[in-house]
Design a protein around this motif. Sequence first.
Motif, PDB file in Angstrom:
ATOM      1  N   UNK A  30      -3.375  -5.725  -2.762  1.00  0.00           N
ATOM      2  CA  UNK A  30      -3.638  -4.198  -3.160  1.00  0.00           C
ATOM      3  C   UNK A  30      -2.028  -3.712  -3.388  1.00  0.00           C
ATOM      4  N   UNK A  31      -1.883  -2.363  -3.460  1.00  0.00           N
ATOM      5  CA  UNK A  31      -0.723  -1.807  -4.021  1.00  0.00           C
ATOM      6  C   UNK A  31       0.265  -2.010  -2.865  1.00  0.00           C
ATOM      7  N   UNK A  32      -0.134  -1.759  -1.867  1.00  0.00           N
ATOM      8  CA  UNK A  32       1.173  -1.727  -0.656  1.00  0.00           C
ATOM      9  C   UNK A  32       1.352  -3.131  -0.076  1.00  0.00           C
ATOM     10  N   UNK A  85       3.085  -6.003   0.129  1.00  0.00           N
ATOM     11  CA  UNK A  85       4.395  -6.747  -0.289  1.00  0.00           C
ATOM     12  C   UNK A  85       4.376  -8.178  -0.435  1.00  0.00           C
ATOM     13  N   UNK A  86       4.813  -8.560  -1.485  1.00  0.00           N
ATOM     14  CA  UNK A  86       4.818 -10.170  -1.659  1.00  0.00           C
ATOM     15  C   UNK A  86       6.123 -10.842  -0.982  1.00  0.00           C
ATOM     16  N   UNK A  87       6.017 -11.893  -0.203  1.00  0.00           N
ATOM     17  CA  UNK A  87       6.832 -12.756   0.565  1.00  0.00           C
ATOM     18  C   UNK A  87       7.147 -14.077  -0.354  1.00  0.00           C
TER      19      UNK A  87
END
Lengths: 114, 109
Positions: free
Chosen positions: A98-100, A102-104
């Motif tokens: 989803x939008x929030x 965050x990719x690590x």
Amino acid sequence: ETGVTQTPRHLVMGMTNKKSLKCEQHLGHNAMYWYKQSAKKPLELMFVYSLEERVENNSVPSRFSPECPNSSHLFLHLHTLQPEDSALYLCASSQGTGVTDTQYFGPGTRLTVL
Amino acid sequence: GQNIDQPTEMTATEGAIVQINCTYQTSGFNGLFWYQQHAGEAPTFLSYNVLDGLEEKGRFSSFLSRSKGYSYLLLKELQMKDSASYLCAVMDSNYQLIWGAGTKLIIKP
């Protein structure tokens, strides 16, 4: 320290070899990604897995074959690669897609195809 | 097509302020991300903007204007460790991240 590990960090292979890249995330995330990063070019999304199912495949040549046996592990199987496939291959994970979310990222595998 | 533009390279002096710009044209907008990537290392998340305005986090701030398709990352009190590439990415209407090529920031003493 991002909680995403990749092995090997460096790989040199001939065009006729078969090799695999491995990614493992220790963050309890449900989504995992493979990206290709070439010098001075934008990150290219290759594959997305969510809950171990492939949800995105951005017209990647069949010589790249992903595998996601569980939500913590992601593999990229390589065979009959071309010299232009030489790049940094980055793995990432996120809680969801989803939008929030965050990719690590992992540190990447530097691949050189001879 | 979708496009993210940012300068290829910038140079700044230790202790100074630098602004890295990013302009975008995407199909839909669900937020803009900034990542930092040191040479040979993983990109690490810096900021996320979805509403217009300035978000401040310590020495780093990120600004967004959706009407102009424009963002900037502001780095204050530059330190040598800030030498890195800074990646701008926009999440489009399909919830895919569209990435810029990155700005290599060189800090000189």
